[in-house]
Design a protein around this motif. Structure first.
Motif, PDB file in Angstrom:
ATOM      1  N   THR A 106       1.630  -4.883  -5.389  1.00 26.39           N
ATOM      2  CA  THR A 106       1.456  -5.359  -4.018  1.00 26.39           C
ATOM      3  C   THR A 106       1.598  -4.227  -3.006  1.00 26.39           C
ATOM      4  O   THR A 106       0.949  -4.246  -1.953  1.00 26.39           O
ATOM      5  CB  THR A 106       2.485  -6.457  -3.716  1.00 26.39           C
ATOM      6  OG1 THR A 106       3.815  -5.960  -3.994  1.00 26.39           O
ATOM      7  CG2 THR A 106       2.237  -7.677  -4.580  1.00 26.39           C
ATOM      8  N   ALA A 109      -1.665  -2.332  -3.057  1.00 30.68           N
ATOM      9  CA  ALA A 109      -2.673  -3.108  -2.332  1.00 30.68           C
ATOM     10  C   ALA A 109      -2.463  -2.990  -0.820  1.00 30.68           C
ATOM     11  O   ALA A 109      -3.432  -2.917  -0.053  1.00 30.68           O
ATOM     12  CB  ALA A 109      -2.622  -4.565  -2.767  1.00 30.68           C
ATOM     13  N   ASP A 148      -6.086   1.271 -10.492  1.00 30.49           N
ATOM     14  CA  ASP A 148      -6.270   1.219  -9.041  1.00 30.49           C
ATOM     15  C   ASP A 148      -6.711   2.548  -8.448  1.00 30.49           C
ATOM     16  O   ASP A 148      -7.016   2.611  -7.249  1.00 30.49           O
ATOM     17  CB  ASP A 148      -4.971   0.773  -8.364  1.00 30.49           C
ATOM     18  CG  ASP A 148      -4.664  -0.691  -8.616  1.00 30.49           C
ATOM     19  OD1 ASP A 148      -5.579  -1.429  -9.021  1.00 30.49           O
ATOM     20  OD2 ASP A 148      -3.502  -1.100  -8.408  1.00 30.49           O
TER      21      ASP A 148
END
Length: 340
Positions: A106, A109, A148
């Motif tokens: 998170t 992100a 990512d």
């Protein structure tokens, strides 16, 4: 006589007073009188309206981006995204760049959402710093951090400011290619032919446990690799990039007196500024032009083609993207070798 008096006084301290009905209870010796009344309470500053964020408060949340708690880091990034100033200084990039490697999904992100909200013009002086952490993420031990990494690289390559993707391409061409080899599980060190295949187990390292994650991550990595190679090896640039690379010609013979643009450091062979007189300039010491970048790619091209051929044989979305990238590399190889 005196001793009896002292004993009686000490005895009084331990005697329990007898309470009588209708009589007020005696007050303790430590009792504080609270019967006063305040006429007014003065507050120096008081406002019920929401004030604008000060620079000090913004810097405070910038420092919270390095907090040990992942919840605090995520909340600090959310606050920074909603209170971005017009001028972003280097302290913000210094604080958020290491969060590309944050172990909490998170938080990563939130970092990606924040960099999309920051004006693109503010990134140009900090591309090198962000690229270092992107390369570290591409070769990280944690699979989710590697997965990512392409999201941040795609952001840099798709930036509106044409100078940002060209900085990534020219300053870290060779490093990024080797990072892609580690990211996709390709062996770029050994010399293999285009027909050789990379074991399928290497593709399984691209994603997480599930097959869907593996396909999604591999597809995203191939998108980033394709865009990176096309920016570095193709002249079909965006209109913004072409505008920046055009040189205004004020006379028909002006181009004859300009520094050649088809090679990096054209006068380096004269050794005008080198301290070591025995040092020789090589064609791959700079990656400002397509020819020099292709010379670097040429050394690891067999391993890249072998990895792409392995992906092509898997079929599906990965196979289609690998096939398009193989065709592009073959076309670039033919066009580049014609110019040399």
């Amino acid at each position: 006589m005196g001793s009896q008096k002292k004993k009686s006084e000490k005895k009084k301290d331990f005697l329990k007073p007898k309470l009588k009905v209708g009589k007020t209870k005696p007050k303790a010796t430590s009792y504080t009188e609270l019967g006063f009344k305040a006429k007014a309470i003065g507050i120096p500053e008081q406002s019920i309206t929401k004030t604008h964020t000060s620079r000090d408060k913004f810097n405070h949340y910038v420092s919270l981006a390095r907090h040990h708690s992942h919840t605090t880091r995520r909340e600090a990034l959310a606050y920074l995204q909603s209170h971005i100033p017009e001028e972003v200084d280097s302290s913000l990039f210094t604080s958020i760049s290491p969060l590309i490697l944050d172990p909490t999904p998170t938080v990563r992100a939130a970092v990606l959402s924040l960099v999309h909200a920051i004006p693109t013009s503010s990134f140009a002086p900090h591309v090198h710093l962000i690229s270092l952490y992107i390369h570290s993420a591409m070769t990280h031990l944690a699979p989710d951090i590697r997965a990512d990494s392409s999201k941040f690289l795609l952001f840099a390559l798709k930036a509106e400011d044409a100078d940002i993707p060209m900085q990534v391409v020219t300053r870290s061409w060779e490093k990024t290619l080797h990072c892609f080899g580690s990211l996709l599980g390709w062996d770029l060190a050994t010399t293999t032919g285009p027909g050789d295949t990379v074991p399928a187990a290497n593709w399984n390292k691209v994603g997480n446990a599930t097959n869907l994650d593996r396909i999604t991550n591999a597809s995203q990595h191939l998108d980033a690799l394709s865009l990176f190679l096309r920016l570095g090896l193709s002249e079909n640039l965006t209109p913004e990039m072409q505008a920046q690379r055009q040189v205004p010609l004020y006379h028909a013979d002006t181009s004859k007196h300009l520094i050649p643009r088809n090679t990096s450091a054209p006068y380096a062979r004269l050794n005008l500024f080198a301290d070591d007189k025995g040092r020789r300039w090589t064609t791959i010491s700079s990656t400002e032009d397509i020819g020099a970048r292709y010379q670097i790619l040429k050394g690891i091209l067999p391993g890249i083609l072998a990895g792409l051929d392995s992906g092509r044989r898997q079929g599906g979305e990965i196979g289609r993207k690998c096939k398009h990238l193989i065709d592009f590399l073959d076309k670039t190889k033919i066009e580049t070798e014609k110019l040399q």
